[in-house]
Motif scaffolding. Structure first.
Motif, short mmCIF file in Angstrom:
data_model
loop_
_atom_site.label_atom_id
_atom_site.label_comp_id
_atom_site.label_asym_id
_atom_site.label_seq_id
_atom_site.Cartn_x
_atom_site.Cartn_y
_atom_site.Cartn_z
N VAL A 169 0.84 -1.21 0.00
CA VAL A 169 0.00 0.00 0.00
C VAL A 169 0.87 1.25 0.00
N THR A 170 1.93 1.25 0.81
CA THR A 170 2.82 2.41 0.87
C THR A 170 3.50 2.65 -0.47
N ALA A 199 2.39 1.70 -3.43
CA ALA A 199 1.39 2.13 -4.41
C ALA A 199 1.00 3.59 -4.21
N LEU A 200 0.87 4.01 -2.95
CA LEU A 200 0.46 5.40 -2.68
C LEU A 200 1.57 6.41 -2.99
N SER A 201 2.77 5.96 -3.25
CA SER A 201 3.84 6.88 -3.62
C SER A 201 3.67 7.42 -5.04
N GLU A 225 1.27 9.32 -7.79
CA GLU A 225 0.15 10.27 -7.81
C GLU A 225 -1.07 9.65 -8.47
N VAL A 235 -2.05 6.55 -8.52
CA VAL A 235 -2.71 5.60 -7.61
C VAL A 235 -3.49 6.35 -6.55
N ARG A 236 -2.94 7.45 -6.04
CA ARG A 236 -3.66 8.23 -5.03
C ARG A 236 -4.95 8.78 -5.60
N GLU A 237 -4.89 9.28 -6.83
CA GLU A 237 -6.11 9.81 -7.46
C GLU A 237 -7.13 8.70 -7.69
N GLY A 271 -7.38 6.06 -5.85
CA GLY A 271 -7.92 5.71 -4.53
C GLY A 271 -9.01 6.65 -4.09
N VAL A 272 -8.88 7.94 -4.42
CA VAL A 272 -9.94 8.90 -4.07
C VAL A 272 -11.23 8.56 -4.80
#
Length: 355
Positions: free
Chosen positions: A155-156, A158-160, A162, A164-166, A168-169
């Motif tokens: 998870v860490t 993947a969240l690095s 941008e 993937v973070r978008e 996830g939102v």
């Protein structure tokens, strides 16, 4: 990975000779860190009271030195004069490497701590009930911890990114529907994991328990989060889903203690003196180290048409010894009967009447 750190620090305008020299220098630093940590750990093993920590540092000196080199390269990357796209590539590579190495070190340190802790509990001892309890709990906790560490590292990492973070939102907006879909899809896997946690807490089975599963007799050899390995008496391995032991009945012969009561049935003629069998059984069990000196009894349990049934009870310290003791009693008792009371063996009687 070493070359990436060197190029990030030195920039792209250096010559090939300087780049090779810098790479070799960083490689020597990593090797020096490894052997420095190893030497310090070995030195402190003789002087420090906290030998457990230093022993783990010695065993993981390679991964620790590599992790320190990656962290150092990541810190020095901010001072490098390289193009933006190359800077981004180096940064992501070093970040992912640091995350992977941190997860690896955490897993190896955790396994090292548990292995050193389990040294206190000898599972091969005669009275190993408490040792089997501890081994079972530690083994299952190890697997839960490994799954958690790998999941957090994934998870860490993947969240690095941008993107993937978008993504996830956007997933959070449809979390309800997605949760239902994933819940149905992973229902069996989640049930297996929870069954493993339940077994770790309640312990209906433990490592080295003697059990009968699916009419097969064996010992619990390995317990994972999803399945259990049963070592059968003929050295086969029976793989059973872990929820089997929470949903179906099975026999556990060593649930409370390792010693077992062995039973031997013998069928003899009515002319056989029972007291003679009782004394012979006592002499037989006393002649072997398999008997633990606890129980030895002979009882007439049933009268049949042509013979009587006698039950011999004797105890041993473990299920393998109990099995061997039962076989030993049968062999020696048959030898005793053939030598002393051959007429007591079962026979069929025929009576002829004159007409």
């Amino acid at each position: 990975m070493v070359c990436l750190g060197v190029m990030a620090v030195a920039g792209t305008g250096m010559g090939v000779e300087r780049l090779i020299l810098a790479a070799l220098s960083l490689l020597l630093i990593i090797v020096g860190l490894r052997y420095g940590i190893r030497f310090a750990g070995v030195l402190m093993l003789d002087r420090s009271r906290h030998k457990l920590l230093w022993e783990l540092l010695v065993k993981n000196s390679g991964a620790l030195s590599l992790f320190l080199a990656v962290v150092t390269g990541r810190s020095l990357l901010a001072y490098a004069t390289i193009p933006e796209n190359l800077h981004f590539a180096f940064q992501k590579t070093l970040n992912l490497s640091a995350i992977a190495l941190a997860a690896l070190i955490a897993i190896r340190m955790m396994l090292g701590f548990s292995k050193l802790y389990l040294r206190r509990f000898n599972i091969n001892a005669a009275d190993n009930l408490n040792a089997r309890k501890v081994h079972t709990q530690v083994r299952i906790i190890e697997r839960i911890a490994i799954v958690f560490i790998v999941l957090m590292a994934g998870v860490t990492a993947a969240l690095s990114f941008e993107e993937v973070r978008e993504f996830g939102v956007s997933l959070l907006a449809s979390a309800g529907v997605l949760g239902i879909i994933l819940g149905f899809a992973a229902q069996k896997s989640i049930a297996l994991i929870f069954a493993g946690i339940q077994i770790a807490i309640t312990q209906p089975i433990r490592i080295d328990d003697a059990v009968i599963v699916e009419n097969e007799w064996g010992w619990i050899e390995e317990i994972t989060l999803t399945y259990v390995v049963v070592r059968l008496w003929d050295r086969r391995r029976l793989i059973v889903p872990i929820n089997y032991f929470t949903e179906k009945p099975f026999q556990n012969w060593t649930r409370q203690s390792a010693d077992l009561l062995g039973t031997v049935y013998v069928y003899l003629d009515y002319r056989m003196p029972v007291e003679e069998i009782r004394m012979a059984a006592r002499q037989i069990v006393e002649s072997t180290e398999l008997w633990n000196g606890d129980v030895c009894a002979v009882q007439v349990t049933e009268f049949m048409k042509d013979q009587m049934q006698l039950r011999i009870l004797a105890t041993a310290n473990s299920s393998p010894e109990t099995y061997d003791l039962r076989c030993y009693i049968r062999e020696k008792l048959l030898e005793y009967l053939l030598n002393n009371f051959p007429e007591a063996l079962p026979r069929i009687r025929l009576q002829k009447e004159d007409s």
